[in-house]
Design an enzyme around this catalytic site. Structure first.
Site, mmCIF file in Angstrom:
data_model
loop_
_atom_site.group_PDB
_atom_site.id
_atom_site.type_symbol
_atom_site.label_atom_id
_atom_site.label_comp_id
_atom_site.label_asym_id
_atom_site.label_seq_id
_atom_site.Cartn_x
_atom_site.Cartn_y
_atom_site.Cartn_z
ATOM 1 N N GLY A 30 4.405 -7.345 -0.628
ATOM 2 C CA GLY A 30 4.582 -8.791 -0.840
ATOM 3 C C GLY A 30 3.340 -9.542 -0.398
ATOM 4 N N GLY A 56 1.348 -3.979 4.125
ATOM 5 C CA GLY A 56 2.309 -3.849 5.215
ATOM 6 C C GLY A 56 2.735 -2.401 5.398
ATOM 7 N N GLY A 60 4.941 -0.500 3.898
ATOM 8 C CA GLY A 60 5.048 0.297 2.666
ATOM 9 C C GLY A 60 3.672 0.764 2.225
ATOM 10 N N ASP A 113 6.024 -10.475 8.618
ATOM 11 C CA ASP A 113 7.061 -9.944 9.518
ATOM 12 C C ASP A 113 6.499 -9.458 10.860
ATOM 13 O OD1 ASP A 113 8.640 -10.329 7.287
ATOM 14 O OD2 ASP A 113 8.556 -8.234 6.661
ATOM 15 N N ARG A 172 12.736 -9.361 7.882
ATOM 16 C CA ARG A 172 13.417 -8.069 7.688
ATOM 17 C C ARG A 172 14.109 -7.605 8.971
ATOM 18 N NH1 ARG A 172 10.422 -3.736 4.332
ATOM 19 N NH2 ARG A 172 9.082 -3.737 6.145
HETATM 20 O O1 F6P Z 1 8.128 -8.435 4.091
HETATM 21 C C1 F6P Z 1 7.944 -9.785 3.817
HETATM 22 C C2 F6P Z 1 9.221 -10.411 3.338
HETATM 23 O O2 F6P Z 1 8.970 -11.790 3.082
HETATM 24 C C3 F6P Z 1 10.415 -10.248 4.266
HETATM 25 O O3 F6P Z 1 10.388 -11.095 5.380
HETATM 26 C C4 F6P Z 1 11.554 -10.501 3.321
HETATM 27 O O4 F6P Z 1 12.738 -9.871 3.741
HETATM 28 C C5 F6P Z 1 11.059 -9.882 2.028
HETATM 29 O O5 F6P Z 1 9.648 -9.821 2.128
HETATM 30 C C6 F6P Z 1 11.438 -10.631 0.797
HETATM 31 O O6 F6P Z 1 11.012 -9.889 -0.295
HETATM 32 P P1 F6P Z 1 10.861 -10.469 -1.756
HETATM 33 O O7 F6P Z 1 9.619 -11.318 -1.799
HETATM 34 O O8 F6P Z 1 10.733 -9.277 -2.624
HETATM 35 O O9 F6P Z 1 12.065 -11.299 -2.047
#
Ligand code: F6P
Length: 372
Positions: free
Chosen positions: A15, A113, A115, A138, A182
């Site tokens: 992300g 991050g 991943g 996070d 998360r």
């Molecule tokens: O890891 C960053 C994050 O913003 C988390 O805090 C959140 O749970 C997740 O990504 C949201 O993911 P997405 O952008 O795929 O909705």
């Protein structure tokens, strides 16, 4: 075309977050100016290495992007080459190796991050020389005290809770603000303490509804007729489940957390007479211009990653530990999550000023003793 002594690829995986462009700028400028390197930018994370969507990144391409949110390269959280979702979860890592060899790369800098670092670790086993740069709002990467993007997310969340504070005061309400993060509570902890939230709920400490209700009632009785609750999206009540917004196989991480604020509001409906309102901060925390701290962190980590890549280092992530820059082996951090320790000083300070963490203080005090 000038002949360079080195050719380095760079990508932004997972992300997005504020500070990615600052990191790209630092990697590119340092490699260009200090190491006579040619830099190639891969589009949309590892997808660019699979599809060979790549473009040269020159000094002028990264000029003026220091303050911009997002990433000029694009990002993707569906492009794990070992589980490549655009091709039904196939292992296309051989394609990544082929691109790396065909383009005659000397190294790859992966800004990402947990991943991304886990993927990077597996790619080093295929003889790809990778240096990682930690980013995520996070702050949950093992091996580094800070990740690029976290400070900006905390600042956005703090500002939001400050604003909620004034309206909570006017209407004598319980206001619940849900942060991202998360399975770790770093954003809620830092923004909650910074904004003087009365209750902070973290994934690391399973909360008791009765205790949250007691705090709200006690405040009401003492004449403070409002309560601010900062809740991390990964928080859950004692023996309860995570609140999941969405499940699906279309992303590498198939679980999207979210919605705990509304669940908590429902749990408080019966024990409280006060009206309860919820705000989910969501992706606002990932947008906009990075703070000065994040710009500087991205610049320091990015230039260090450039130097390591130019030096032939591989299988490491640049990191900050106790205010000093260092590097950690990728295999030590892959597939791990850094959560808030029970004896974290900010948590203890919160307790000292009367913040509730959703359990009786006596219970928490027992948890916050360091264990040896
Ligand atoms: O890891 C960053 C994050 O913003 C988390 O805090 C959140 O749970 C997740 O990504 C949201 O993911 P997405 O952008 O795929 O909705």
């Amino acid at each position: 075309m000038p002949n360079h002594s080195l050719r380095v690829g760079v990508l932004t995986g997972g992300g997005d977050c504020p500070g990615l462009n600052a990191a790209l700028r630092a990697v590119t400028k340092s490699l260009t100016l200090q190491h006579d390197a040619e830099v190639l930018g891969f589009r949309d994370g590892f997808r660019g290495l699979v599809d060979r969507t790549v473009e040269p990144l020159r000094y002028r391409d990264v000029s003026g992007i220091l303050t911009r949110g997002g990433t000029i390269l694009g990002a993707s959280n569906k492009a794990d080459p070992f589980n490549y979702l655009p091709r039904g979860g196939a292992d296309v890592s051989a394609q990544v190796v082929k691109t790396y060899r065909t383009l005659d790369l000397d190294a790859l800098v992966a800004i990402g991050g947990d991943g991304t670092m886990s993927i990077a670790n597996r790619l080093t086993e295929l003889d790809i020389d990778i240096v990682g740069v930690p980013k995520t709002i996070d702050n949950d990467l093992v091996g580094t005290d800070r990740t690029v993007g976290f400070d900006t997310a905390v600042s956005v969340a703090t500002d939001a809770i400050d604003r909620i504070h004034t309206t909570a005061q006017s209407h004598h309400r319980v206001m619940i603000v849900e942060t991202m993060g998360r399975y770790s509570g770093w954003i809620a902890l830092h923004a909650g303490v910074a904004s003087g939230a009365d209750v902070i709920l973290l994934p690391e400490i399973e909360y008791e509804v009765d205790e949250v209700a007691r705090v709200c009632r006690d405040r009401e009785r003492s004449g403070q007729r409002f309560t601010i609750v900062a809740v991390a999206e990964g928080a859950r009540r004692k023996e309860g489940d995570y609140v999941v917004q969405e499940r699906g196989d279309e992303y590498t991480d198939s679980i999207r957390l979210g919605g705990i604020s509304r669940v908590l509001a429902e749990q408080l409906r019966e024990p409280l007479d006060t009206s309860v309102r919820t705000t989910v901060l969501g992706h606002m925390q990932r947008g906009g211009s990075p703070t000065a701290y994040d710009r500087n962190l991205a610049t320091a980590l990015g230039s260090r990653a450039a130097a390591l890549a130019a030096d032939g280092a591989s299988g490491v992530m640049v990191a900050v530990q106790n205010d000093a820059f260092t590097q950690v082996p990728l295999h030590e951090i892959a597939d791990k999550t850094r959560t808030v320790p029970a004896d974290h000083p900010l948590l203890t300070s919160g307790l000292d000023v009367g913040t509730s963490f959703g359990v009786e203080d006596a219970d928490l005090a027992a948890h916050t003793q360091p264990t040896f």
